[in-house]
Design an enzyme around this catalytic site. Structure first.
Site, PDB file in Angstrom:
ATOM      1  N   GLU A 193       0.816  -1.216   0.000  1.00  0.00           N
ATOM      2  CA  GLU A 193       0.000   0.000   0.000  1.00  0.00           C
ATOM      3  C   GLU A 193       0.848   1.263   0.000  1.00  0.00           C
ATOM      4  O   GLU A 193       0.312   2.369  -0.083  1.00  0.00           O
ATOM      5  CB  GLU A 193      -0.924   0.002   1.220  1.00  0.00           C
ATOM      6  CG  GLU A 193      -2.006  -1.059   1.191  1.00  0.00           C
ATOM      7  CD  GLU A 193      -1.467  -2.459   1.461  1.00  0.00           C
ATOM      8  OE1 GLU A 193      -2.110  -3.425   1.011  1.00  0.00           O
ATOM      9  OE2 GLU A 193      -0.408  -2.571   2.112  1.00  0.00           O
ATOM     10  N   ASN A 276      -0.062  -7.309  -3.988  1.00  0.00           N
ATOM     11  CA  ASN A 276      -0.704  -6.499  -5.012  1.00  0.00           C
ATOM     12  C   ASN A 276       0.275  -5.569  -5.727  1.00  0.00           C
ATOM     13  O   ASN A 276       1.352  -5.258  -5.232  1.00  0.00           O
ATOM     14  CB  ASN A 276      -1.805  -5.651  -4.376  1.00  0.00           C
ATOM     15  CG  ASN A 276      -1.262  -4.710  -3.311  1.00  0.00           C
ATOM     16  OD1 ASN A 276      -0.908  -5.135  -2.230  1.00  0.00           O
ATOM     17  ND2 ASN A 276      -1.186  -3.431  -3.630  1.00  0.00           N
ATOM     18  N   ASP A 318      -6.732  -5.625  -6.150  1.00  0.00           N
ATOM     19  CA  ASP A 318      -5.990  -5.902  -4.925  1.00  0.00           C
ATOM     20  C   ASP A 318      -6.059  -7.384  -4.560  1.00  0.00           C
ATOM     21  O   ASP A 318      -6.294  -7.741  -3.420  1.00  0.00           O
ATOM     22  CB  ASP A 318      -6.496  -5.047  -3.756  1.00  0.00           C
ATOM     23  CG  ASP A 318      -5.659  -5.231  -2.492  1.00  0.00           C
ATOM     24  OD1 ASP A 318      -4.436  -5.424  -2.618  1.00  0.00           O
ATOM     25  OD2 ASP A 318      -6.230  -5.204  -1.381  1.00  0.00           O
TER      26      ASP A 318
END
Length: 591
Positions: A193, A276, A318
């Site tokens: 992230e 991801n 994701d």
């Protein structure tokens, strides 16, 4: 005294073991009695051959011992049992406890409290979890949230070495359990992230020195790729990890490693999944974005890449692939295959040839609609264009599964060589996906998405299933009112164990799924059960309970010690907030 609102739970179950006349045989089978690595064996099967707890007597399990860690936060991972000692690792501040299994009430032998920075809490994406430790050569090796790996003397609790492996300033934290192969400690970092440049490292077991570092994307030189040794089954050419990205977007492309690692000694290959691609808006990174959302096979000695397979090319949802890669020999089409089985966040279960990476079986195990199928010839999914996301697509509604996945990568499955079935928790959630352009700033979130969840089809939010990976068929399913987030354990007594988010720990018949017993442990279970035989000759099952992980972000106000935490839970999670507390207890149960 148990402090139910401030604890994690280790839930244990005990059954009478071998008779005193056969104790010597049990000693000879010490490796069967112990649990020395995260998934118990290098194949990550989470199978214990112990059989004193069986489908016939499991209904008599009851609590016999508890312990409070006093730590709030998601208690993922599992304890270890080595000889006469049980080791427990907490979430941040990552305290390591050692308990004496030879004495009444399992008294504390020692406690190791590492020097670990509180700054890591603000950087960690999804709670301050820790997924466990590894024992080898007298050492307990585990990772600290702030980016260090430590080795602790298993007898004394003395720190032997401590190595910085990750950079908090870049958004890297470490939540995974290490894997040790011979003299190499294999570790990776979270941070997808934050736009990290995902990597894997091999440390020296004796000293902690970093012996090699390889990246999971980028040029071949960074990835540990040599043209004479790297043979991906469906791709060819140089620099795949670079030229499947636009411009230099690979430099901040993610591909973290925060799940488990498995190992095949005969092939001398380690297997792990990558997370991801960053950012979450796929239009900011055209191309397949290799090797995000993939499985990679490497040599543990030097990190060289042998093959790779991408489950979700150009990940637009994701769908991390960091979940467990289970190694088992299966009969497929009348032939024995050295297989790798993986339940992916994208809702498909994959069976691959682990020597070559070629895809053998791919079928949905949970409700999904983003892809119509997976082509066994090309290895690629047939994506439904109406579920493709990106800024130009606007708010794409009703994508299944949600970005929590058809299964959480933090919920490792189990495999029984007796039933030839795989067992896993699943989730039944869908999402809307509104992408936005993201700007990269080192050490800050690099995402660009709004994705509210809703319940999936069928009126249930999770389940626990048995899966035939040779055929790609669900054999049985226990549906649950909430998403399922615990790991699985299966034993030689044909009993399978799992926990639920509303605080039940369940023992079920591994062949039929019939629930044999269940016990309310007071907090949601996001940990992984283990089984062991203690010095008293009895078989036990133990598990952490203490809700957290992603559910700490979703479940609303559950912390009585934080007056500012007044969040309302998501509509479909309100009942979890009523039925469980954050934290729990350490329990052991017996017949």
């Amino acid at each position: 005294m148990v402090r139910a609102s401030l604890t994690a739970i280790l839930y244990g179950l005990a059954a009478l073991g071998a008779s005193s006349g056969s104790r010597a045989a049990a000693a000879d089978a010490r490796t069967d009695a112990e649990w020395t690595m995260p998934s118990r064996d290098y194949g990550a099967t989470r199978y214990s051959p112990l059989a004193s707890i069986s489908a016939q007597n499991a209904r008599g399990l009851h609590p016999v011992w508890t312990f409070s860690t006093g730590v709030l936060g998601g208690h993922e991972g599992q304890p270890l049992v080595v000889g006469d000692t049980m080791y427990v690792v907490t979430p941040w501040p990552n305290v390591l406890y050692a308990f004496d299994l030879t004495r009444a009430d399992y008294p504390l032998k020692w406690k190791y409290r590492p020097d670990v920075s509180a700054n890591a809490i603000g950087v960690a994406c999804c709670d301050s979890v820790n997924r466990g430790a590894f024992y080898l050569d007298g050492k307990i090796i585990y990772n600290l949230l702030d980016g260090h790996t430590v080795a602790v003397d298993g007898k004394t609790g003395r720190e032997l070495w401590k190595t910085q492996i990750a950079d908090l300033g870049s958004g890297e934290t470490v939540t995974m359990a290490p894997l040790v192969v011979r003299d190499r400690v294999i570790v990776g970092a979270s941070g997808g992230e934050f736009g990290i440049y995902g990597w894997l490292k091999g440390l020296d077991l004796a000293t902690g020195q970093v012996m090699w570092t390889v990246h999971n994307l980028g040029p071949d030189a960074d990835m540990g790729v040599r043209v004479d040794t790297f043979k991906p089954p469906y791709d060819s050419g140089a620099n795949l990890g670079q030229r499947t990205w636009a411009n230099d977007t690979w430099r901040r492309g993610g591909a973290p490693v925060w799940g488990s690692v498995s190992y095949d000694p005969e092939l001398d290959l380690i297997y792990y999944g990558t997370g991801n691609a960053g950012p979450y808006n796929p239009e900011d990174r055209p191309g397949d974005n290799k090797w995000t959302s993939s499985v990679l096979a490497r040599r543990p000695g030097d990190g060289l890449l042998v093959w790779a397979y991408q489950f979700t090319p150009h990940d637009s949802w994701d769908f991390d692939a960091t979940g467990t890669m289970i190694l088992a020999d299966l009969t497929i089409g009348g032939h024995t295959v050295k297989a790798l089985v993986h339940f992916d966040k994208n809702g498909f279960a994959y069976t691959l040839d682990r020597a070559s990476g070629r895809l053998l079986v791919a079928q949905p195990f949970a409700p999904e609609n983003w892809a119509k199928s997976v082509d066994l010839t090309t290895g690629r999914p047939a994506v439904d264009p109406t579920k493709q996301t990106g800024v130009s697509h606007g708010n794409v509604k009703g994508i299944c599964p949600s970005l929590e996945g058809g299964v959480s990568p933090a919920s490792p499955p189990a495999y029984s060589p007796r039933t030839h079935l795989f067992y896993t928790s699943t989730n039944n959630l869908c999402m809307d996906y509104l992408a936005a352009h993201a700007n990269y700033l080192k050490g800050t979130p690099y995402m660009g998405v709004t994705s509210p969840y809703s319940g999936g089809p069928g009126g249930y939010l999770g389940s626990f299933i048995a899966w035939d990976a040779a055929r790609g068929v669900k054999v049985w399913e226990n549906k649950e009112p909430f998403p399922n987030w615990s790991g699985a354990l299966v034993t030689g007594g044909d009993v399978v164990f799992y926990g639920t988010l509303d605080g039940w720990f369940v023992a079920a018949d591994a062949r039929s799924g019939k629930v044999l017993s269940k016990f309310k442990v007071g907090s949601g279970v996001v940990g992984n059960p283990i089984s062991y035989r203690a010095p008293d000759g009895r078989q036990y099952v133990a598990v952490y309970a203490g809700i957290g992980g992603d559910w700490a972000l979703l479940s609303g106000d559950m912390r009585s010690d934080d007056p500012t935490d007044i969040r309302a839970p998501a509509d479909f999670l309100k009942d979890i907030a009523r039925h469980t507390s954050q934290g729990g207890i350490v329990w052991i149960f017996g017949l």
